[in-house]
Design a protein around this motif. Structure first.
Motif, PDB file in Angstrom:
ATOM      1  N   ASP A   1      -3.317  -0.948  -4.240  1.00 42.01           N
ATOM      2  CA  ASP A   1      -4.472  -1.299  -3.402  1.00 42.01           C
ATOM      3  C   ASP A   1      -4.632  -2.816  -3.310  1.00 42.01           C
ATOM      4  O   ASP A   1      -5.562  -3.391  -3.890  1.00 42.01           O
TER       5      ASP A   1
ATOM      6  N   ARG B   1       0.823  -1.211   0.000  1.00 43.79           N
ATOM      7  CA  ARG B   1       0.000   0.000   0.000  1.00 43.79           C
ATOM      8  C   ARG B   1       0.859   1.265   0.000  1.00 43.79           C
ATOM      9  O   ARG B   1       0.444   2.306  -0.534  1.00 43.79           O
TER      10      ARG B   1
ATOM     11  N   VAL C   1      -5.392  -6.568  -1.430  1.00 41.29           N
ATOM     12  CA  VAL C   1      -6.403  -7.065  -0.499  1.00 41.29           C
ATOM     13  C   VAL C   1      -5.828  -8.289   0.208  1.00 41.29           C
ATOM     14  O   VAL C   1      -4.929  -8.971  -0.295  1.00 41.29           O
TER      15      VAL C   1
END
Length: 208
Positions: free
Chosen positions: A163, A158, A165
């Motif tokens: 981005d 990040r 997950v």
């Protein structure tokens, strides 16, 4: 002769009066008689009520202790509780628990090429393209057994302006619980928990 007849009449009248005024003789088949006072029936005892029943869970407190990850440890603890005067049972359940933590970078419409260039520019080369499954086409950036390490890697990605997950992968494993019962004046709340993360929960006793 007339005197004898009058005497018989008087005797009959006396017997009739005695029969009418005397209490009836009790029936031996239905009324027990007093041995001390013949002819006087005994009082019958009123039917006694049934003795109060004892509720199976009365006078006890019940708890659930766990979860244990190993059956041997749960069995050892159960034996210790029984030696202290408690009763209990070992219960096995199957649960879904986290098995691994997968850091994934979704590619989106731009595809993998621009993301790979940014990863390589940051010195990250441990990645591969996912070829099948729900994440097909995304980039796998690492599979970790511990959540803490996975979270650190997630923060690093990040920091590059990307981005990623975190995907938690589960598997079914057995867990073991102890169902314990102790006398009502016992305080199981003072028991030290064998392992961090265990819970001691008050539960209704069976039969209550």
């Amino acid at each position: 002769m007339r005197l004898l007849f009058s005497l018989l009449v008087l005797l009959n009248l006396a017997w009739l009066g005695y029969a009418l005024l005397s209490p009836p003789v009790p029936d031996p088949g239905t009324s027990p008689l007093s041995a001390a006072r013949p002819g006087v029936p005994l009082l019958r005892l009123a039917q006694t009520a049934d003795p109060p029943t004892t509720t199976p869970g009365a006078g006890r407190v019940c708890h659930r202790l766990g979860p244990f990850q190993r059956e041997a440890e749960a069995t050892r603890r159960l034996e210790a509780f029984r030696a202290a005067g408690m009763t209990g049972a070992l219960r096995r359940v199957r649960v879904q628990v986290p098995a691994s933590y997968w850091v994934v970078l979704p590619t989106g419409e731009a595809g993998t090429a621009p993301l790979i260039r940014r990863l390589q520019a940051a010195g990250l080369t441990d990645y591969f393209v996912i070829l099948d499954g729900a994440r097909q086409g995304d980039l796998s950036l690492g599979l970790f057994s511990g959540k803490r390490r996975a979270a650190r890697h997630l923060d690093r990605i990040r920091s590059l302006g990307l981005d990623p997950v975190l995907v938690v992968r589960f598997q079914e494993r057995p867990q073991y619980w102890l169902d314990l019962a102790a006398p009502g004046d016992a305080d199981l709340g003072v028991l030290p928990l064998p392992v961090e993360g265990m819970r001691l929960e008050r539960r209704p006793c069976p039969g209550t």
